[in-house]
Design an enzyme around this catalytic site. Structure first.
Site, PDB file in Angstrom:
ATOM      1  N   LYS A   1      28.135  52.224  38.068  1.00 31.17           N
ATOM      2  CA  LYS A   1      28.496  52.179  39.479  1.00 31.17           C
ATOM      3  C   LYS A   1      27.767  51.019  40.156  1.00 31.17           C
ATOM      4  CE  LYS A   1      30.649  56.346  38.815  1.00 31.17           C
ATOM      5  NZ  LYS A   1      30.524  57.726  38.402  1.00 31.17           N
TER       6      LYS A   1
ATOM      7  N   HIS B   1      25.825  58.179  42.197  1.00 31.79           N
ATOM      8  CA  HIS B   1      26.222  57.475  43.421  1.00 31.79           C
ATOM      9  C   HIS B   1      25.077  57.230  44.398  1.00 31.79           C
ATOM     10  CE1 HIS B   1      30.440  57.767  42.310  1.00 31.79           C
ATOM     11  NE2 HIS B   1      30.160  58.990  41.915  1.00 31.79           N
TER      12      HIS B   1
ATOM     13  N   SER C   1      30.137  63.115  44.461  1.00 33.11           N
ATOM     14  CA  SER C   1      31.034  61.994  44.166  1.00 33.11           C
ATOM     15  C   SER C   1      32.341  62.023  44.941  1.00 33.11           C
ATOM     16  CB  SER C   1      31.291  61.898  42.674  1.00 33.11           C
ATOM     17  OG  SER C   1      31.655  63.146  42.153  1.00 33.11           O
TER      18      SER C   1
HETATM   19  C1  LIG Z   1      30.932  58.582  37.385  1.00 32.13           C
HETATM   20  C2  LIG Z   1      30.099  59.768  37.259  1.00 32.13           C
HETATM   21  C3  LIG Z   1      29.621  60.177  36.016  1.00 32.13           C
HETATM   22  C4  LIG Z   1      30.045  59.522  34.748  1.00 32.13           C
HETATM   23  O1  LIG Z   1      29.467  58.280  34.583  1.00 32.13           O
HETATM   24  P1  LIG Z   1      30.204  57.186  33.692  1.00 32.13           P
HETATM   25  O2  LIG Z   1      29.137  56.232  33.359  1.00 32.13           O
HETATM   26  O3  LIG Z   1      31.297  56.624  34.511  1.00 32.13           O
HETATM   27  O4  LIG Z   1      30.740  57.907  32.494  1.00 32.13           O
HETATM   28  C5  LIG Z   1      28.743  61.241  35.975  1.00 32.13           C
HETATM   29  N1  LIG Z   1      28.388  61.898  37.100  1.00 32.13           N
HETATM   30  C6  LIG Z   1      28.859  61.545  38.299  1.00 32.13           C
HETATM   31  C7  LIG Z   1      28.420  62.297  39.503  1.00 32.13           C
HETATM   32  C8  LIG Z   1      29.747  60.482  38.417  1.00 32.13           C
HETATM   33  O5  LIG Z   1      30.244  60.155  39.608  1.00 32.13           O
END
Ligand SMILES: *Cc1c(COP(=O)(O)O)cnc(C)c1O
Length: 379
Positions: free
Chosen positions: A235, A204, A176
């Site tokens: 996302k 991602h 990320s």
């Molecule tokens: C954003 C993210 C999360 C958390 O997801 P949310 O739905 O925003 O709580 C978990 N793992 C990774 C790698 C992320 O980038």
């Protein structure tokens, strides 16, 4: 309170104090803050789906029928037919047997890892794994072994010393902060030798990787080799919530043991209905294609001045180093109506601040050029 005040002062002295910016527009390529318009260059809304008419209509239709709140946890009175419909749609989209939806990706990680990994487990976790993976590990009763970032030799070396009955290897698909892709193809081979489970957090990768944008499994042409597949709806899918997809046995276990699922009020039905629509659009419009073109163009353009940028996903890390300089560039961009926030400790290591560009499928070449022209003034 005095000690908290002192710690806060220390955060400020180290250029690590963060303030929230409030948008007064939708999450789109252009956003408004305090009635000023900004080009957004750091959103996880990779496929520009958050503000799509079709998603909004789906959410509104669900609200009209089901209301706003869900009124209970998923195991009591808070499960609706739309929740089930979404879980079935996700299973189909990712070609998995079964799926469970959580309120967020964060909760999905914490609840899944902590419920599965008892004292009989060793967890092998990449050093750059997301905070929610780290917290899940900390809450578990397992032995935790951290391996060097995406370093398969280090993983092999460490897994040779395995001294518990069971083990699991946990990695992100696309990291990320760095935007690089985990060697999941090699991880599954290593796991096989040690009868180890594999868990991949593809937050991602979904909507970005693979021929049709289905994520890391499609990218490596893997499926059942990855036992526990986690991703988020928040996302590229453009809504919110997280999920785990895998064998029915795994999902049934989580429904009975994952505390973040059992003891939390069910996610909004309107969000679930919008998510179903989002999956439909991702399939019918092949939205990841234009995103891939933007990633390619970004690499071309920025390589005029920056070599060795990893441009494998929608996340592109521009290393800066000093927190002060990162904030300075970010502020300068903001003055020029580009929103690209500086990423600092504790999200990344101290003294390794970065600018983390996130590309969207709707960005144009001209907009990428504009960003380049401003950032390159600092080099
Ligand atoms: C954003 C993210 C999360 C958390 O997801 P949310 O739905 O925003 O709580 C978990 N793992 C990774 C790698 C992320 O980038």
């Amino acid at each position: 309170m005095k000690s908290i005040e002192n710690r806060l002062l220390q955060i400020k002295d180290n250029n690590l104090f963060r303030e929230i910016k409030y948008l007064n527009s939708a999450q789109d390529k252009y956003i408004e803050i305090d009635d000023e318009r900004y080009l957004l260059m750091c959103s996880n809304n990779y496929l520009s789906l958050s503000n799509r008419k079709e998603l909004k209509e789906a959410a509104i239709n669900a609200i009209k029928k089901y209301g706003v709140g869900t009124g209970g946890s998923r195991l009591t009175t808070g499960s609706y037919d739309i929740h089930r419909k979404l879980e079935i749609a996700l299973s189909k989209f990712f070609n998995r047997e079964e799926t469970i939806v959580f309120n967020s990706g964060f909760v999905a990680n914490v609840a899944t890892i902590s419920s599965i990994c008892d004292e009989e487990y060793t967890i092998f976790s990449d050093e750059l794994n997301h905070a929610s993976i780290i917290d899940g590990c900390r809450l578990s009763k397992a032995k935790i072994v951290i391996f060097k970032h995406n370093d398969m030799n280090d993983l092999k070396k460490k897994i040779l010393n395995l001294d518990t009955k069971k083990s699991i290897i946990i990695t992100e698909g696309v990291f990320s902060m760095d935007g690089d892709i985990a060697a999941v193809d090699e991880i599954v081979k290593i796991a096989k030798n040690f009868n180890s489970l594999v868990m991949v957090d593809d937050a991602h990768g979904v909507g970005v990787l693979g021929k049709t944008g289905k994520g890391i499994l499609e990218y490596f042409n893997l499926n059942e080799e990855v036992d526990i597949y986690l991703a988020t709806l928040s996302k590229a899918i453009g809504t919110e919530g997280g999920f785990i997809s895998g064998k029915k046995t795994l999902i049934d276990f989580l429904k009975n043991r994952a505390r973040g699922f059992i003891y939390s009020t069910a996610i909004s039905v309107s969000i679930c209905n919008a998510s179903i629509k989002s999956l439909e659009l991702m399939q019918s419009e092949n939205l990841s294609e234009s995103l891939s073109e933007n990633i390619k163009y970004f690499k071309e353009k920025f390589s005029e001045k920056f070599n060795n940028l990893t441009c494998e996903s929608a996340i592109i890390k521009i290393p800066i180093g000093s927190e002060k300089k990162a904030v300075e560039i970010s502020n300068y961009l903001f003055k020029n109506n580009i929103y690209l926030s500086a990423i600092r400790y504790p999200t990344v290591k101290k003294g390794e601040a970065i600018l983390r560009v996130c590309l969207m499928n709707t960005h144009t070449k001209e907009e990428i050029d504009l960003l380049y022209n401003i950032i390159s003034k600092f080099y």
